[in-house]
Scaffold this active site. Structure first.
Site, short mmCIF file in Angstrom:
data_model
loop_
_atom_site.label_atom_id
_atom_site.label_comp_id
_atom_site.label_asym_id
_atom_site.label_seq_id
_atom_site.Cartn_x
_atom_site.Cartn_y
_atom_site.Cartn_z
N PRO A 189 61.47 19.33 72.38
CA PRO A 189 60.08 19.51 71.96
C PRO A 189 59.26 18.21 71.95
CG PRO A 189 61.53 20.78 70.54
CD PRO A 189 62.42 19.90 71.41
N ASP A 190 59.91 17.07 71.87
CA ASP A 190 59.15 15.81 71.89
C ASP A 190 58.38 15.61 73.18
OD1 ASP A 190 59.15 13.65 69.73
OD2 ASP A 190 61.13 14.50 69.51
N PRO A 191 59.07 15.49 74.34
CA PRO A 191 58.29 15.29 75.56
C PRO A 191 57.38 16.48 75.87
CG PRO A 191 60.60 15.72 76.09
CD PRO A 191 60.53 15.50 74.61
#
Lengths: 428, 410
Positions: A189-191
């Site tokens: 989910p970060d990138p």
């Protein structure tokens, strides 16, 4: 004193971005925009930068310092930070001081974008939330990206990509058959949130060119995971069924999976759907007797007898080179790919021929190869025109040239601890 | 709608399945007029995939199609016929953006590649999304989601170390390529405002996913280290994992176990966590001194803490931990996210009515903007706006439309 000029026009030339973001999601977004030519000024407090000070032991665990050696200034040697900060400028600024906030507000006056991924209470506490900054510069595009968004019952929750993954439904769609939801191995989910942020910011920039107006973008990282599985939550409403975890299997293809190959932890992914692909697949593996039996005659048969089918495929792949299998399958028009590890990926002949990797030379870390930018623009390509900055490298340019401070005034800021060149190490 | 950030732009969306379609959907949400071009009769392959209402296949009620094509106008056009390709060229003269995700070489074989279209309209921004990009030795390789996860390095880090690596999470490679394409298109539009010319945007799905695990690539480039998959955990720190816990009554009825997610990597949070479990003394044991040590001895650690989790529900655990600023979260499936109070409070789900699929809740974009908010309107029916688009954009009269229809072109 002036920053190194770029050798070609980027699509975001002339856009100035103030970057208070940390770790991955925010920096991933600004890395993309810096690659496209924006002037990204990364602003760090020296206490936060203190996290970038590590022992050799920790450096070995992380593996992201050249030869696991943290060096004299480890905050400038972590290759992960160097990748995330390429093309960016760096200043330090203590935002909990009056002078620090004052300088920050002056930077907001002359910038297009501000991005931060603090928890929702931090910016208001520092006295630099959107209403304040909008009054200073109505054209400012302010992107805030906390885990769960600035409002709602979980807005105060502490989160990482690793907890957003299960919360958003992503993890529920990965796993071995019949087993629990499985987290992605890379805090996906970060990138993914970073990509939504860059799209939203550039859309706002496009609108600003036409109207002169800025805006607030309030992104919730948890929602990015749910947006990227929207077909499944809609599908549940239509069919009443939640997708089952089925490992690498496929509802309409068989064989479909990762099969072991010669060597240690080597695998090849093979996907066979249509009858034409099945015929081609059988030819590649030499039309063994079992493949002609009734148990595998149609796709329905192959789906029904998958365990047995997979065993046959494994028996065939087990002693073979994964790349050879991929190439032979692809020559026969069958989707197949080696399950590459980081080293194999960096040596991938296709990606190298396309020039995907960028070799970046850094004064304190040496030369390393990094993922480039998947956005390939024919006329104004993304490029690396500047190595990652060292901590506080651009005080002279940003505070001196952009804000007009004299050398004495900059020295004074350093004496007063408002800026600096080394992190303040936190006691743990 | 009149206020959209991309208002006034016309987009030709030649997408099928996921990657191009999601990109077109985003452009439509911001107010661009997006014309979805589908083959006559059969339409986009996503219409055949589903899931469908009551599992009955219906090209107008495939969840995949409905979600990925909101806000678009529907045009049918046989690009494989000379007349169809000619109509497309005419439309390209009136368009700002074209998005396609055919296999490389297909647009060229139709006479519709970037050089041909840019000769007609030099201001056109054309985005091509493909599995491996428009050049290089794998250009014509075939792939699906799993093969993209494999060749981008993502799959290797998912799953148990002693078992096969895992793919899935739905269609993530295609979605990510769509997001890169979207950013690339808007960047090209910004450049066009300055330079007055369009350009070609080449997006590789493999490169998009290879760009999203910097931790593994940078580890290799710095020290030669290969990051292995670590099971249902996150690499070098623990407990960053999913634990079984006490089921709530409602869930027990469905035969579901309770699950809760933890994301502890900070030493301070770790100590506080042990205190909440009344196990502070564990930190005195060198095996469990901090999250890094704990990761080396996670099997033993899990045995010690699991009983505590089985005594508490996810609701109790998440709030107890979060009240102490320790990262913990619920574990939701795609039905549970629809009931999650956080998404609901932010109005994340948008109710959209569709003549065949009915009124359903669709995921929106993961952000709120203070100006020119995105809009969410239903997906087009197959060929719904064919006449409107061709008459409105190109001035075709009824006779010309009948001619094209009789020839099977539209």
């Amino acid at each position: 004193m002036t920053v190194m000029p770029k050798d070609a026009a980027g699509p975001l030339d002339g856009v100035r971005i103030l970057d208070l973001s940390r770790v991955w999601a925010g920096p991933h977004a600004t890395r993309l925009m810096a690659d496209l030519g924006a002037e990204v000024i990364h602003i760090t407090g020296r206490r936060l930068a203190g996290r970038r000070t590590v022992t050799r032991e920790i450096a070995e665990v992380l593996g992201t310092y050249p030869d696991n050696e943290p060096g004299e200034r480890p905050w400038n040697r972590n290759v992960l930070n160097i990748d995330m900060s390429r093309n960016k400028l760096d200043i330090t600024l203590e935002l909990d001081t009056e002078r620090g906030v004052g300088l920050f507000k002056r930077l907001v006056e002359i910038s297009d974008v501000l991005i931060e991924n603090y928890s929702p209470r931090v910016m208001p506490n520092l006295g630099i939330d959107y209403p304040v900054l909008k009054a200073i510069n109505p054209g400012i595009i302010f992107c805030s990206m906390p885990g769960y968004g600035p409002t709602g019952p979980y807005s105060h929750f502490v989160s990482y990509g690793t907890t957003i993954d299960p919360h958003s439904g992503l993890a529920s769609m990965m796993g071995y058959p019949g087993e629990e939801p499985h987290m992605s191995g890379n805090a996906y989910p970060d990138p993914a949130s970073g990509m939504f942020a860059s799209g939203a910011i550039m859309t706002a920039l496009f609108r600003k060119r036409r109207t002169g107006k800025g805006q607030l973008i309030a992104l919730a990282q948890a929602e990015s995971g749910a947006a990227l599985t929207g077909e499944a939550s809609l599908g549940y409403q239509l069919s009443g069924r939640v997708p089952a975890r089925m490992g690498n299997r496929h509802l309409r293809k068989a064989p479909h999976g990762a099969y072991p190959c010669a060597g240690d932890d080597k695998w090849v992914a093979i996907a066979v759907g249509s009858e034409r692909e099945w015929t081609g697949f059988c030819e590649v593996i030499g039309n063994p007797g079992w493949s002609e039996g009734e148990r595998f005659a149609t796709l329905q048969d192959r789906l029904r007898n998958q365990n047995e089918l997979d065993q046959h495929v494994r028996d065939w792949t087990r002693d073979q080179d994964a790349y050879k299998v991929m190439e032979r399958m692809q020559e026969a028009g069958i989707a197949a790919g080696v399950v590459v590890n980081a080293g194999e990926l960096m040596n991938d002949r296709h990606l190298n021929e396309r020039g995907f990797f960028w070799k970046i030379d850094h004064p304190e870390a040496g030369t390393h190869q990094h993922a480039g930018q998947p956005i390939r623009l024919s006329e104004t390509p993304a490029r690396n025109y500047r190595p990652a900055p060292t901590l506080g490298q651009h005080h002279d340019y940003v505070l001196g040239e952009l804000l007009g401070l004299s050398a004495d005034e900059i020295d004074d800021l350093e004496q007063a601890g408002v800026i600096g060149y080394e992190p303040l190490v936190r006691e743990r | 709608m009149s206020d959209g950030a991309l208002e006034g732009l016309t987009v030709l969306d030649l997408s099928h399945y996921v990657a191009g379609a999601y990109c077109g959907k985003l452009l439509a949400a911001f107010g661009a007029e997006v014309i979805k071009v589908e083959p006559p009769d059969v339409g986009d392959g996503a219409r055949r995939i589903g899931p469908f209402p009551d599992d009955l296949p219906d090209p107008e009620a495939s969840a995949l199609y409905l979600y990925l094509n909101t806000g678009k106008k529907g045009l049918t056009l046989d690009l494989w016929s000379d007349d169809g390709a000619a109509v497309l060229k005419e439309l390209a003269g009136h368009a700002d953006v074209l998005v396609e995700n055919f296999a490389p070489g297909v647009m060229e074989s139709l006479g519709l590649d970037y050089p041909a279209l840019s000769a007609i309209n030099p201001r056109l921004v054309m985005a091509s999304i493909s599995n491996f990009g428009q050049s290089g030795p794998y250009r014509d390789y075939r792939a699906d989601t799993m093969v993209e996860m494999a060749l981008s390095g993502q799959m290797y880090v998912n799953g148990d170390p002693e078992r096969e690596p895992l793919s899935s999470m739905g269609y993530q490679p295609a979605y990510q390529a769509a997001l890169y394409a979207y950013s690339g298109i808007v960047a090209a539009l910004l450049a066009r405002e300055r330079d007055g010319r369009g350009q070609h945007v080449d997006i590789s799905i493999q490169e998009s996913m290879a760009s999203e695990h910097q931790f593994t690539l940078n580890r290799f480039t710095a020290s030669g280290g290969i990051r292995m998959r670590a099971g249902n955990r996150y690499g070098s720190v623990h407990p960053t994992t999913i634990y079984p816990c006490k089921a709530t009554n409602g869930k027990a009825k469905n035969g579901k176990k309770g699950l809760v997610s933890l994301g502890i990597s900070d030493p301070g949070q770790y100590v506080l966590f042990l205190e909440l479990l009344d196990m502070a003394e564990l930190a005195d044991d060198p095996r469990f001194a901090n999250p890094q040590a704990c990761a080396q001895n996670y099997v033993e650690f899990d045995e010690l803490v699991r009983p505590w989790f089985m005594e508490h529900t996810a609701e109790e655990i998440v709030h107890a931990l979060q009240d102490n600023r320790i990262p913990a979260a619920f574990v939701n499936d795609v039905s549970e996210v629809l009931d999650d109070p956080q998404y609901a409070s932010r109005g994340f789900w948008k109710e959209i009515d569709h003549p065949v699929a009915g009124t359903r809740r669709y995921a929106s974009l993961p952000y709120h903007v203070s100006e020119a908010s995105p809009t969410y309107e239903r997906a087009n029916l197959l060929g719904e706006h064919t006449d409107e688009v061709l008459a409105g954009k190109l001035g075709y009269d009824d006779k010309r439309l009948a001619q094209l229809r009789d020839g099977g072109v539209i």
